[in-house]
Design a protein around this motif. Structure first.
Motif, PDB file in Angstrom:
ATOM      1  N   LEU A  26       0.190  12.492   0.556  1.00 55.70           N
ATOM      2  CA  LEU A  26       0.622  11.053   0.255  1.00 55.70           C
ATOM      3  C   LEU A  26       1.969  10.585   0.834  1.00 55.70           C
ATOM      4  N   ILE A  27       2.814  11.505   0.868  1.00 54.33           N
ATOM      5  CA  ILE A  27       4.132  11.287   1.583  1.00 54.33           C
ATOM      6  C   ILE A  27       3.983  10.962   2.914  1.00 54.33           C
ATOM      7  N   LEU A  28       3.023  11.667   3.557  1.00 56.10           N
ATOM      8  CA  LEU A  28       2.715  11.416   5.088  1.00 56.10           C
ATOM      9  C   LEU A  28       2.102  10.083   5.282  1.00 56.10           C
ATOM     10  N   VAL A  29       1.205   9.881   4.447  1.00 57.97           N
ATOM     11  CA  VAL A  29       0.494   8.408   4.553  1.00 57.97           C
ATOM     12  C   VAL A  29       1.771   7.137   4.255  1.00 57.97           C
ATOM     13  N   THR A  30       2.497   7.390   3.382  1.00 51.81           N
ATOM     14  CA  THR A  30       3.843   6.647   3.224  1.00 51.81           C
ATOM     15  C   THR A  30       4.416   6.480   4.477  1.00 51.81           C
ATOM     16  N   MET A  31       4.845   7.604   5.173  1.00 51.76           N
ATOM     17  CA  MET A  31       5.564   7.437   6.365  1.00 51.76           C
ATOM     18  C   MET A  31       4.733   6.735   7.578  1.00 51.76           C
ATOM     19  N   VAL A  32       3.391   6.786   7.325  1.00 53.93           N
ATOM     20  CA  VAL A  32       2.851   6.364   8.473  1.00 53.93           C
ATOM     21  C   VAL A  32       2.777   4.803   8.102  1.00 53.93           C
ATOM     22  N   CYS A  33       2.902   4.395   6.985  1.00 50.26           N
ATOM     23  CA  CYS A  33       2.914   2.996   6.561  1.00 50.26           C
ATOM     24  C   CYS A  33       4.198   2.488   7.112  1.00 50.26           C
ATOM     25  N   MET A  81      12.420   6.544   5.669  1.00 55.31           N
ATOM     26  CA  MET A  81      11.559   7.660   6.249  1.00 55.31           C
ATOM     27  C   MET A  81      12.243   8.890   6.654  1.00 55.31           C
ATOM     28  N   ALA A  82      13.420   8.928   6.886  1.00 54.53           N
ATOM     29  CA  ALA A  82      14.203  10.281   6.820  1.00 54.53           C
ATOM     30  C   ALA A  82      14.023  11.041   5.491  1.00 54.53           C
ATOM     31  N   PHE A  83      14.407  10.211   4.532  1.00 53.30           N
ATOM     32  CA  PHE A  83      14.086  11.072   2.994  1.00 53.30           C
ATOM     33  C   PHE A  83      12.633  11.425   2.809  1.00 53.30           C
ATOM     34  N   LEU A  84      11.585  10.704   3.255  1.00 55.33           N
ATOM     35  CA  LEU A  84      10.228  11.008   3.141  1.00 55.33           C
ATOM     36  C   LEU A  84       9.933  12.227   4.038  1.00 55.33           C
ATOM     37  N   SER A  85      10.606  12.149   5.228  1.00 48.73           N
ATOM     38  CA  SER A  85      10.392  13.522   6.102  1.00 48.73           C
ATOM     39  C   SER A  85      10.878  14.656   5.333  1.00 48.73           C
ATOM     40  N   TRP A  86      12.046  14.660   4.538  1.00 53.98           N
ATOM     41  CA  TRP A  86      12.510  15.850   3.967  1.00 53.98           C
ATOM     42  C   TRP A  86      11.525  16.221   2.644  1.00 53.98           C
ATOM     43  N   LEU A  87      10.938  15.085   1.992  1.00 58.55           N
ATOM     44  CA  LEU A  87      10.113  15.336   0.815  1.00 58.55           C
ATOM     45  C   LEU A  87       8.824  15.994   1.462  1.00 58.55           C
ATOM     46  N   VAL A 116      13.489   9.462  -4.621  1.00 62.32           N
ATOM     47  CA  VAL A 116      12.970   8.865  -3.339  1.00 62.32           C
ATOM     48  C   VAL A 116      12.049   7.611  -3.489  1.00 62.32           C
ATOM     49  N   GLY A 117      11.223   7.985  -4.554  1.00 65.27           N
ATOM     50  CA  GLY A 117      10.067   6.938  -4.849  1.00 65.27           C
ATOM     51  C   GLY A 117      10.835   5.643  -5.406  1.00 65.27           C
ATOM     52  N   LEU A 118      11.812   5.632  -6.292  1.00 60.99           N
ATOM     53  CA  LEU A 118      12.400   4.753  -6.672  1.00 60.99           C
ATOM     54  C   LEU A 118      12.971   3.849  -5.686  1.00 60.99           C
ATOM     55  N   TYR A 119      13.762   4.593  -4.654  1.00 63.01           N
ATOM     56  CA  TYR A 119      14.215   4.052  -3.617  1.00 63.01           C
ATOM     57  C   TYR A 119      13.371   3.074  -2.719  1.00 63.01           C
ATOM     58  N   TRP A 120      12.113   3.885  -2.613  1.00 59.51           N
ATOM     59  CA  TRP A 120      11.330   2.909  -1.781  1.00 59.51           C
ATOM     60  C   TRP A 120      10.598   1.958  -2.252  1.00 59.51           C
ATOM     61  N   HIS A 121      10.350   1.880  -3.833  1.00 62.86           N
ATOM     62  CA  HIS A 121       9.844   0.648  -4.447  1.00 62.86           C
ATOM     63  C   HIS A 121      11.112  -0.364  -4.323  1.00 62.86           C
ATOM     64  N   PHE A 141       0.986  -1.040   0.048  1.00 63.15           N
ATOM     65  CA  PHE A 141       0.045  -0.038  -0.177  1.00 63.15           C
ATOM     66  C   PHE A 141       0.888   1.336   0.089  1.00 63.15           C
ATOM     67  N   SER A 142       1.996   1.200   0.636  1.00 61.04           N
ATOM     68  CA  SER A 142       2.823   2.456   0.850  1.00 61.04           C
ATOM     69  C   SER A 142       3.472   2.641  -0.459  1.00 61.04           C
ATOM     70  N   SER A 143       3.735   1.464  -1.384  1.00 65.57           N
ATOM     71  CA  SER A 143       4.149   1.593  -2.561  1.00 65.57           C
ATOM     72  C   SER A 143       3.215   2.545  -3.805  1.00 65.57           C
ATOM     73  N   LEU A 144       1.965   2.239  -3.464  1.00 66.45           N
ATOM     74  CA  LEU A 144       0.758   2.814  -4.050  1.00 66.45           C
ATOM     75  C   LEU A 144       0.911   4.429  -3.855  1.00 66.45           C
ATOM     76  N   THR A 145       0.944   4.655  -2.698  1.00 65.73           N
ATOM     77  CA  THR A 145       0.900   5.850  -1.920  1.00 65.73           C
ATOM     78  C   THR A 145       1.989   6.790  -2.535  1.00 65.73           C
ATOM     79  N   MET A 146       3.267   6.082  -2.567  1.00 67.03           N
ATOM     80  CA  MET A 146       4.509   6.906  -3.031  1.00 67.03           C
ATOM     81  C   MET A 146       4.383   7.284  -4.531  1.00 67.03           C
ATOM     82  N   ALA A 147       3.993   6.248  -5.181  1.00 67.60           N
ATOM     83  CA  ALA A 147       3.760   6.178  -6.855  1.00 67.60           C
ATOM     84  C   ALA A 147       2.822   7.514  -7.246  1.00 67.60           C
ATOM     85  N   TRP A 148       1.535   7.482  -5.962  1.00 72.93           N
ATOM     86  CA  TRP A 148       0.631   8.614  -6.452  1.00 72.93           C
ATOM     87  C   TRP A 148       1.321  10.020  -6.012  1.00 72.93           C
TER      88      TRP A 148
END
Length: 331
Positions: A114-121, A283-289, A309-314, A91-98
């Motif tokens: 959406l980045i915040l939802v990814t961090m929560v996941c 999560m650190a990268f996502l916080s910066w984003l 960062v999305g590529l890294y997360w995937h 699900f976090s990959s979906l929100t990150m791509a979005w």
């Protein structure tokens, strides 16, 4: 050429290469900067895959030479919690791509949510993983140097709702003290900056506090699940008149497991622990984003950091897609 002509030529050169904020001066076009960054992130991700390849090779060799150990050790891995973590990461990959798509369109507020939802996941994943680790530590299952197989597999189940609540609270205090401090600090920081009139920074701190709440949610839900499993196991053993010091992975005659099982858990902790470290880095990268989204930095000609960062997360999610069946499902 006079000094005035030289100054005019220099100004023309600056105007030619001025593409707005965040576009480096040594790139001719925003697309050139984006392609250069994408090549760099792909090279970095290649080294990450090579880094994990060594652990996958260790897993393959040990499984080939000791397949019976994997059957024995699988009794201590919870497929339900592992499957839940798989769903969370997918699900976090979906929100990150979005979020990447939203950044491409310049929709900064949507990208931030959406980045915040990814961090929560991500925090939820770590909370569930912490429950898995703590359960194994309670059973004295550790790496090979400290592995000690004994008959005390399942701690005594709590009696009643109060005892369960106390058990959960004790677990949270022992294992989650750092996230608890961070949660409180982010929450207080959000109120402080809100009082100072800085909405961007206060929203950033509130977002991090929400992320920490995801960790608590995963930890509490996972611990409640573990407690329910223990209660069910103890009730079944009581009905069958079997002593409670024998866990679900041990027969009534206390069969001794080989010491080599510790090698499996050495591989398990290295692979899953290293993956968890990558999740925390993400999560650190996502916080910066998230902070930059609040600052409205993304535009159709500048969204590269979100894409990178999305590529890294995937890739981090993809590694777990391999880890889950290899460790939890295949016997």
């Amino acid at each position: 050429m006079t000094a005035a002509d030289l100054t005019a030529a220099t100004d023309d050169h600056h105007d030619e290469h001025h593409h707005g904020p965040f576009i480096a001066h040594h790139f001719d076009t925003p697309m050139q900067q984006f392609d250069s960054g994408k090549l760099g992130i792909w090279l970095f991700l290649t080294t990450e895959i090579l880094f994990f390849s060594g652990l996958f090779c260790a897993y393959t060799l040990y499984r080939y030479h000791h397949p019976e150990i994997f059957v024995d050790a699988s009794e201590f891995l919870d497929k339900i919690l592992g499957g839940a973590n798989t769903i969370v990461l997918l699900f976090s990959s979906l929100t990150m791509a979005w979020a990447v798509r939203a950044a491409q369109l310049g929709q900064n507020k949507l990208a931030g949510r959406l980045i915040l939802v990814t961090m929560v996941c991500a925090a939820l994943f770590l909370g569930i993983k912490a429950v898995e680790y703590s359960h194994k530590w309670d059973l004295n299952i550790w790496v090979i140097s400290k592995y000690n197989f004994n008959a005390d597999f399942v701690p005594p189940a709590p009696e009643g709702a109060v005892a369960r609540a106390l058990g959960i609270s004790q677990w949270l205090v022992n294992l989650s003290i750092i996230p608890a401090i961070l949660f409180s600090g982010f929450l207080i920081g959000g109120f402080v900056y809100r009082g100072m009139g800085n909405k961007v920074v206060s929203s950033f701190f509130f977002g991090l506090a929400i992320m920490m709440s995801g960790y608590f949610l995963g930890a509490i839900a996972g611990q409640m699940y573990q407690n329910s499993i223990h209660e069910h196991h103890d009730a079944a053993h009581t009905a069958a008149h079997i002593p409670l010091d024998h866990g679900p992975a041990q027969a009534a005659d206390a069969v001794t497991r080989p010491q080599a099982i510790g090698i499996f858990f050495s591989i398990y902790y290295c692979m899953t622990g290293l993956h968890a470290i990558h999740v925390m880095a993400g999560m650190a990268f996502l916080s910066w984003l998230y902070y930059r989204s609040l600052r409205l930095h993304w535009r159709p000609d500048y969204f590269g950091p979100v894409d990178y960062v999305g590529l890294y997360w995937h890739v981090v999610d993809l590694i777990w897609i391999y880890l889950f069946p290899l460790l939890y499902l295949i016997k």
